[in-house]
Design a protein around this motif. Structure first.
Motif, short mmCIF file in Angstrom:
data_model
loop_
_atom_site.label_atom_id
_atom_site.label_comp_id
_atom_site.label_asym_id
_atom_site.label_seq_id
_atom_site.Cartn_x
_atom_site.Cartn_y
_atom_site.Cartn_z
N ASN A 315 0.83 -1.20 0.00
CA ASN A 315 0.00 0.00 0.00
C ASN A 315 0.87 1.25 0.00
OD1 ASN A 315 -2.83 -0.62 -0.07
ND2 ASN A 315 -2.49 -1.72 1.86
N PRO A 316 0.56 2.18 -0.90
CA PRO A 316 1.45 3.34 -1.10
C PRO A 316 1.70 4.19 0.15
CG PRO A 316 -0.01 3.11 -2.98
CD PRO A 316 -0.48 2.11 -1.97
N VAL A 317 0.71 4.35 1.02
CA VAL A 317 0.96 5.15 2.23
C VAL A 317 1.82 4.35 3.22
CG1 VAL A 317 -0.08 6.45 4.13
CG2 VAL A 317 -1.22 6.36 1.90
N SER A 318 1.58 3.04 3.24
CA SER A 318 2.39 2.18 4.12
C SER A 318 3.86 2.25 3.71
CB SER A 318 1.92 0.73 4.03
OG SER A 318 0.55 0.64 4.27
N VAL A 319 4.09 2.31 2.42
CA VAL A 319 5.47 2.40 1.94
C VAL A 319 6.14 3.63 2.52
CG1 VAL A 319 6.91 2.83 -0.11
CG2 VAL A 319 5.06 1.16 -0.21
N MET A 320 5.44 4.76 2.46
CA MET A 320 6.06 6.00 2.95
C MET A 320 6.21 5.99 4.47
SD MET A 320 4.65 9.01 0.44
CE MET A 320 6.08 10.04 0.80
N ALA A 321 5.17 5.52 5.16
CA ALA A 321 5.23 5.53 6.63
C ALA A 321 6.34 4.60 7.12
CB ALA A 321 3.88 5.11 7.21
N THR A 322 6.43 3.41 6.58
CA THR A 322 7.47 2.48 7.06
C THR A 322 8.85 2.96 6.65
OG1 THR A 322 7.08 1.11 5.10
CG2 THR A 322 6.01 0.42 7.15
N GLY A 387 -4.07 2.92 1.29
CA GLY A 387 -3.88 2.97 -0.15
C GLY A 387 -4.09 4.35 -0.74
N VAL A 388 -4.48 5.30 0.11
CA VAL A 388 -4.87 6.63 -0.40
C VAL A 388 -3.65 7.56 -0.40
CG1 VAL A 388 -6.50 8.55 -0.13
CG2 VAL A 388 -7.17 6.24 0.54
N LEU A 389 -2.91 7.52 -1.51
CA LEU A 389 -1.67 8.29 -1.55
C LEU A 389 -1.92 9.79 -1.53
CD1 LEU A 389 1.35 7.92 -1.59
CD2 LEU A 389 1.28 7.73 -4.07
#
Ligand code: AMP
Ligand code: MG
Length: 423
Positions: A315-322, A387-389
């Motif tokens: 998930n795109p937001v998960s990518v940035m947060a992690t 998923g909401v980038l």
């Protein structure tokens, strides 16, 4: 996922392996403990060394400033000539300019007009600002009340010849670049930039420019990752998209293992097409794979040969947060910052109600503003889905809600991590 569990189920236990998810701080510490800086360096002109890490101490060969000089525009005189009370007249015998010293040695009762940065003439040791004197033809009148030695910068007061100017391990920012220039240092030895290979995994992903078929989406994570890696002054190695299949993943891992670090997105959950973790287990080692944070719980961390491996969720937001909460500190150490500073946390009043279930630390996206009263307020963005980038694109901060925290009432204080300086 824990969001769908009844309230009495420990959200740390809800995955296929029934292992406990690691608290974020512990995960971060464990990751950091695995990382040592890349070896090897290069010598660069200081103008090209921005954001690099010094490999060697820089010792000054000169005094900075190199000469005792005036900190003000005014009149240079001897402290012993300062009046104790009343006023005293001084003959102005010349002018000292920055870069053009006044060569004569003044006698008692004489003074020299002096500009900021000009060498102090002879044995003169005090400057009276021009705003604080009366000028009378070629004389100047100074009143009592001045401090001996005032407004003079001593040779070597910033840095002494022979002293340590910048220690190995220092990150070179604008101030350090200028400092090196002030020492006359043209080139510095810095650590090389780690090479970070990255790719997206997923059969549904298409590259920009390709038509989208039914159920397909554009691969955005690779672009986000490339940008995040570049911002950290690491060397990005784009390896494209890899399908959800063991052979392709193995091939990609084998190729990527030549880099210093590998970052992938997708395929680390427990879905039937999630092969990243098992492939990593076969080819290298997995450090852990669940972190009690939201977004972004399933994370693979390990090593393939010499390369650190970070398998981020899809998930795109998960990518940035992690990336920012876990991967960034590890990559900072990899590039030579021994103790990466934690992100700045600000207190802010939350203007709306936030939904939160206890169990995982959450990084909700928010918009931080400073009110007319100087206090910070923050509101959550509307769509908080992993998923909401666009939630990241409109936000300017993470609202950090501790694991045990429940719903946040409007008007409560929350901790906020501004994106500025972070992402
Ligand atoms: P996964 O972790 O592979 O189960 O993916 C979780 C979600 O993220 C799915 O909806 C994927 O389609 C989406 N996703 C995975 N990789 C990417 C990517 N590179 N770009 C955009 N979305 C992605
Ligand atoms: Mg997938």
């Amino acid at each position: 996922m824990s969001e769908h569990l009844p309230a009495d189920v420990d959200p740390c236990l809800d995955d296929a392996r029934k292992g406990r998810a690691l608290p974020l701080e512990i995960a971060r510490e464990r990751m950091l403990a695995e990382v040592t800086p890349v070896s090897g360096g290069e010598t660069l002109p200081i103008g090209d060394a921005l954001d690099r890490i010094l490999l060697e101490d820089v010792t000054s060969t000169v005094d900075v400033p190199s000469h005792t000089n005036s900190a003000m525009d005014g009149y240079a005189l001897a402290a012993t000539d300062l009046p104790q009370q009343g006023e005293r007249r001084f003959a102005v015998i010349g002018t000292a300019w920055a870069g053009h010293p006044y060569a004569e040695t003044p006698a008692p009762g004489q003074c020299v007009r002096i500009m900021t940065g000009a060498s102090m003439p002879g044995t003169l040791d005090t400057v009276v600002m021009q705003e604080h004197v009366r000028v009378d033809g070629d004389h100047t009148i100074v009143a009592a009340g001045h401090r001996p030695g005032q407004h003079v910068r001593q040779a070597g007061e910033d840095i002494r010849a022979g002293s340590l100017a910048l220690a190995a391990g220092t990150c070179i920012g604008p101030a350090q670049t200028g400092l090196l220039a002030s020492l006359g240092v043209a080139r510095v030895r810095v650590r090389r930039r780690p090479r970070v290979a990255y790719f997206s995994t997923g059969d549904e992903l298409r590259a920009i420019g390709q038509p989208l078929g039914e159920g397909q989406i554009y691969d955005s994570n690779r672009y986000t990752l490339g940008a995040m890696i570049s911002r950290l002054n690491l060397e990005p190695v784009d390896m494209g998209v890899v399908g959800d299949n063991r052979e392709q993943l193995e091939e990609a891992f084998a190729e990527a293992a030549g880099a210093d670090a590998i970052i992938t997105s997708g395929g680390v959950s427990v879905g039937a097409a999630d092969f990243v973790t098992e492939t990593l287990e076969r080819m290298g080692s997995v450090g852990f794979w669940k972190v009690a944070m939201k977004p972004g719980k399933p994370i693979a961390f390990g090593r393939i040969r010499n390369a650190l491996f970070f398998g981020l969720p899809g998930n795109p937001v998960s990518v940035m947060a992690t990336f920012y909460q876990l991967v960034r500190p590890a990559l900072e150490r990899l590039r030579g910052i021994e103790h990466p500073p934690p992100p700045i946390l600000l207190p802010a009043v939350c203007t709306d109600r936030l939904r939160k279930r206890p169990g995982r630390v959450e990084f909700q996206r928010g918009v931080l503003e400073r009110g007319n009263d100087g206090r910070y307020t923050v509101r959550g963005v509307d769509h908080q889905g992993a998923g909401v980038l666009s939630s990241m694109a409109v936000a300017n901060c993470f609202i950090v809600l501790a694991a045990e925290r429940e719903d946040v009432a409007a008007g409560s204080e929350v901790a906020v991590q501004p994106f500025s300086g972070l992402i």
